[in-house]
Design an enzyme around this catalytic site. Structure first.
Site, PDB file in Angstrom:
ATOM      1  N   ASP A 130       0.745  -1.012  -0.065  1.00 27.82           N
ATOM      2  CA  ASP A 130      -0.166  -0.105  -0.015  1.00 27.82           C
ATOM      3  C   ASP A 130       0.867   1.341  -0.114  1.00 27.82           C
ATOM      4  OD1 ASP A 130      -1.760   2.135   0.515  1.00 27.82           O
ATOM      5  OD2 ASP A 130      -2.326   1.417   2.466  1.00 27.82           O
ATOM      6  N   GLU A 145      -6.997   0.609  -4.799  1.00 27.37           N
ATOM      7  CA  GLU A 145      -6.836   0.542  -3.481  1.00 27.37           C
ATOM      8  C   GLU A 145      -8.766  -0.027  -2.845  1.00 27.37           C
ATOM      9  OE1 GLU A 145      -5.831   4.492  -2.088  1.00 27.37           O
ATOM     10  OE2 GLU A 145      -3.654   3.955  -3.106  1.00 27.37           O
ATOM     11  N   LYS A 168       3.075  11.127  -3.511  1.00 32.11           N
ATOM     12  CA  LYS A 168       1.920  10.478  -4.323  1.00 32.11           C
ATOM     13  C   LYS A 168       1.293  11.429  -5.132  1.00 32.11           C
ATOM     14  CE  LYS A 168      -1.537   7.033  -3.606  1.00 32.11           C
ATOM     15  NZ  LYS A 168      -2.060   6.027  -2.758  1.00 32.11           N
ATOM     16  N   ASP A 219     -12.667   5.710   2.615  1.00 30.27           N
ATOM     17  CA  ASP A 219     -11.278   5.651   2.831  1.00 30.27           C
ATOM     18  C   ASP A 219     -10.881   7.063   3.371  1.00 30.27           C
ATOM     19  OD1 ASP A 219      -8.399   5.805   2.902  1.00 30.27           O
ATOM     20  OD2 ASP A 219      -8.241   4.658   0.926  1.00 30.27           O
TER      21      ASP A 219
HETATM   22  P1  ADP Z   1      -2.966   7.505   3.759  1.00 31.46           P
HETATM   23  O1  ADP Z   1      -3.821   6.339   2.987  1.00 31.46           O
HETATM   24  O2  ADP Z   1      -3.165   8.925   3.389  1.00 31.46           O
HETATM   25  O3  ADP Z   1      -1.567   7.225   3.542  1.00 31.46           O
HETATM   26  P2  ADP Z   1      -3.489   6.416   6.387  1.00 31.46           P
HETATM   27  O4  ADP Z   1      -4.412   5.509   6.026  1.00 31.46           O
HETATM   28  O5  ADP Z   1      -2.179   5.687   6.931  1.00 31.46           O
HETATM   29  O6  ADP Z   1      -2.940   7.456   5.406  1.00 31.46           O
HETATM   30  O7  ADP Z   1      -4.048   7.331   7.773  1.00 31.46           O
HETATM   31  C1  ADP Z   1      -3.153   8.201   8.212  1.00 31.46           C
HETATM   32  C2  ADP Z   1      -4.144   9.029   9.334  1.00 31.46           C
HETATM   33  O8  ADP Z   1      -4.649   8.425  10.118  1.00 31.46           O
HETATM   34  C3  ADP Z   1      -3.376   9.980   9.809  1.00 31.46           C
HETATM   35  O9  ADP Z   1      -3.855  11.513   9.924  1.00 31.46           O
HETATM   36  C4  ADP Z   1      -3.186   9.605  11.351  1.00 31.46           C
HETATM   37  O10 ADP Z   1      -3.085  10.416  12.526  1.00 31.46           O
HETATM   38  C5  ADP Z   1      -4.577   8.672  11.502  1.00 31.46           C
HETATM   39  N1  ADP Z   1      -4.512   7.791  12.275  1.00 31.46           N
HETATM   40  C6  ADP Z   1      -4.010   6.880  12.686  1.00 31.46           C
HETATM   41  N2  ADP Z   1      -4.153   6.012  13.792  1.00 31.46           N
HETATM   42  C7  ADP Z   1      -5.399   6.902  14.320  1.00 31.46           C
HETATM   43  C8  ADP Z   1      -6.055   6.611  15.380  1.00 31.46           C
HETATM   44  N3  ADP Z   1      -5.703   5.651  16.147  1.00 31.46           N
HETATM   45  N4  ADP Z   1      -7.055   7.435  15.839  1.00 31.46           N
HETATM   46  C9  ADP Z   1      -7.157   8.307  14.798  1.00 31.46           C
HETATM   47  N5  ADP Z   1      -6.619   8.640  13.693  1.00 31.46           N
HETATM   48  C10 ADP Z   1      -5.698   8.035  13.414  1.00 31.46           C
HETATM   49 MG    MG Z   2      -4.350   4.827   2.043  1.00 33.92          MG
END
Ligand code: ADP
Ligand code: MG
Length: 635
Positions: free
Chosen positions: A25, A190, A87, A215
């Site tokens: 991912d 995705e 990205k 998402d």
């Molecule tokens: P992306 O797909 O954009 O790369 P992610 O799916 O990894 O991102 O999501 C990242 C976001 O999720 C960040 O803003 C992070 O702070 C938030 N996040 C991660 N864990 C938690 C949690 N336990 N509670 C709330 N938000 C969270």
């Molecule tokens: Mg993502």
């Protein structure tokens, strides 16, 4: 059978030998790598047990390159040489990259010797780098992590991309994988990966079922509707907000800390620390009712605050409500009612926030799926797919690694071949494209399915013809005909067409490559390369001719209706002479000449068009209440 079986030298599937393949991912904020071990998929963590690699790369002046958490830490002290959210830059031109907001790095504006614009490059202390290079560093780190954890070289990887990624963005992603020394088994959407992770493709009632994938990541929000169609997830519609995610929640908390802790505007490094404190409080509040915020600021001031879930939810509710508009939009675009959605999958770290789950559940009026860790679910689905594609599941019905040897497309006006599925696409695959009617009141459409790389239908191979009938009469360009090309795992092509306003459907089954030998395929490919530039010329000419004919037909139809009402004799003869001027160039003129004549006719008729329009607006408004008019306008 002309379908090409992909099998790399030395990689034929040997029985009982597990081939190492991973799912990746490659996220805007975070990236992950997962694999299937002893039959169950799992994300591979680093030596500290941390599964997530922040999608950040730092280039130092000593030619050092750091990736992930290390790079993210350097962002605080050396932001200009740190690249995050790369990205967003993938597959973008220099112009498009310049137009992106929020990019902290400097872009190099160099041109090459011929004066051509180059691929956009980001200036760093370690040299100028392209988005593909930056992204390949992240992939390289993930590959290394996987090879260390699995103790061997990878056969390949399934890399995920957003469903809305276009060809350039997908190609850029593939290029960065190649640069990282990774063999891409397939790019996977995705949302499809998330659906696969939940096994939604393998459920008894899967055929025809519709799933929604919600998402919410760090900086972006995407929602997609998928329909299971003969073993393939078809993307019905996508929507989202490219500037909405967990980062916005963090900023809300920072504002709250500032006003409750009486902090005024602060310097960048304090801001960073405030953001970190906010993020940590947010993550705590996903499982606890209160979060303690304690932080020492530069001026020795210490802040101690407590944020409770209720206050937190109150301040972020407007943000979450903003995700519901795209949810409504996908349903509308796909022509699907909420009640038809059979599963809602939560993806992205920000869907761990309980209020997000609750609001999404209320919107779709059903329980949302959260059993699989939302920030791992995409990588997990990709790993499952990779395991199958690597040949570790010989009994799986999805193991085919066939590709389409020649592009499949449809004939459009002017004898042009519009490609719907590009050659070398792995099957099974489903792709949809929308077309419209050419004439006012057109009630049928002849669909001609062709195969080949050339621009003109006459140079491609004809596969099948069928008709879509009983389209309700509409003005030209109003009908929305969705044509879906679907190639199943056996290489059988089905083409179906549906008129979206009326729901009229037609379809046909075709054997796409039946009868074509490998030699024939090669000849067709060679032809297409040799003729590429000629083909572009003929395509331009054909397009101009179609455009010219459409303009003439529209003018004729209008004049037949009301020429006497809106034109005096002089004006009428002037228009007719422009019309015949254009008619003459259609057969003999070059693309540029036709274009010129079209423009002259359009200019010459603009006054007439305006008069007609004004009259029709007057007619529409006459005798109607304000409400009725507003309703019309809202349509
Ligand atoms: P992306 O797909 O954009 O790369 P992610 O799916 O990894 O991102 O999501 C990242 C976001 O999720 C960040 O803003 C992070 O702070 C938030 N996040 C991660 N864990 C938690 C949690 N336990 N509670 C709330 N938000 C969270
Ligand atoms: Mg993502």
């Amino acid at each position: 059978m002309a379908l090409l079986q992909i099998s790399e030298p030395g990689q034929s599937a040997a029985p009982h030998q597990h081939r190492l393949a991973v799912g990746i991912d490659l996220g805007t904020t975070n990236s992950l790598v997962a694999t299937v071990r002893s039959g169950s998929p799992a994300v591979l963590a680093d030596e500290n047990g941390e599964p997530v690699v922040p999608s950040v790369v730092h280039y130092g002046s000593d030619a050092s390159v750091s990736v992930g958490a290390k790079a993210a830490a350097l962002a605080i002290v050396d932001p200009l040489n740190c690249i995050s959210s790369v990205k967003r830059l993938m597959g973008k031109s220099l112009q498009e990259t310049r137009e992106l907001t929020g990019l902290v790095n400097t872009l190099s504006d160099s041109t090459d010797e011929s004066g051509e614009m180059q691929v956009p490059r980001i200036v760093t202390a370690g040299g100028n780098v392209t988005a593909v290079e930056v992204s390949s560093r992240i992939l390289e780190a993930l590959k290394l992590r996987a090879e260390e954890a699995l103790g061997g070289e990878l056969v390949g990887a399934v890399v995920t991309v957003p469903a809305y990624f276009d060809d350039a963005q997908r190609q850029a992603t593939k290029d960065s994988a190649r640069m990282a020394g990774l063999h891409v088994l397939r790019l996977l959407n995705e949302p499809t990966a998330a659906a696969i992770a939940y096994g939604l493709d393998r459920q008894m009632e899967a055929e025809g079922s519709i799933v929604a994938i919600y998402d919410l990541g760090g900086g972006t929000f995407d929602v997609s509707l998928l329909r299971m169609n003969r073993g393939v997830f078809e993307v019905l519609a996508t929507a989202g907000d490219t500037a909405l995610g967990g980062d916005d929640i963090d900023r809300e908390i920072v504002d709250w800390i500032c006003s409750n802790g009486e902090i005024a505007a602060s310097d960048p490094s304090t801001m960073r620390r405030l953001l970190e404190a906010a993020k940590s409080a947010k993550e705590q509040l996903s499982s606890a009712q209160t979060a303690a915020i304690k932080l020492n600021l530069n001026d020795e001031k210490t802040i101690e605050l407590e944020l409770n879930r209720t206050d937190f939810e109150q301040m972020i509710e407007p943000l979450i409500k903003r995700t519901l508009a795209p949810c409504r939009r996908v349903l509308r675009d796909a022509g699907v009612d909420k009640s038809e959605v059979t599963a809602v999958v939560m993806v992205g770290g920000s869907t761990r926030v309980p209020l997000v789950r609750q609001q999404t559940g209320e919107f779709f009026q059903r329980d949302v799926l959260t059993d699989i860790n939302p920030d791992e679910v995409v990588a997990i689905g990709a790993a499952i797919q990779a395991d199958i594609l690597a040949g570790n599941k010989p009994d799986s019905d999805m193991l085919l690694l066939d590709v389409i040897p020649l592009s499949l497309g449809i004939e459009t006006m002017g004898g042009l071949a519009e490609k719907v599925i590009q050659r070398n696409t792995t099957i099974p695959i489903a792709r949809a494209q929308e077309f419209t009617t050419y004439k006012d009141g057109q009630t049928a459409m002849a669909l001609h399915v062709v195969q080949g790389e050339r621009e003109m239908v006459s140079d491609c191979r004809s596969l099948a013809r069928f008709e879509l009938r009983d389209i309700p009469p509409m003005v030209a360009g109003k009908a929305r005909i969705q044509v879906v090309f679907q190639v199943d795992a056996d290489g059988l092509l089905t083409v179906s067409a549906i008129e979206r306003e009326s729901g009229v459907v037609a379809s046909i089954d075709v054997k796409p490559s039946y009868g074509l030998s490998d030699n024939e395929i090669e000849t067709m490919l060679r032809d297409s390369m040799e003729n590429a530039s000629d083909d572009m010329q003929s395509r331009k000419l054909a397009e101009q001719r179609v455009e010219a004919e459409r303009v003439i037909e529209a003018l004729d139809a209008a004049m037949q209706q009301d020429a006497d009402e809106f034109l005096d004799a002089d004006e009428k003869s002037q228009l007719l002479s422009l019309r015949s001027g254009l008619q003459d160039t259609i057969d003999s003129g070059s693309a540029a000449e036709i274009k010129n004549a079209v423009e002259m006719l359009e200019k010459g008729s603009s006054e007439y068009v305006e008069r007609r329009m004004n009259a029709s607006v007057r007619r529409m408004m006459a005798g109607q209440s304000v409400n009725e008019i507003e309703e019309k306008l809202a349509d």
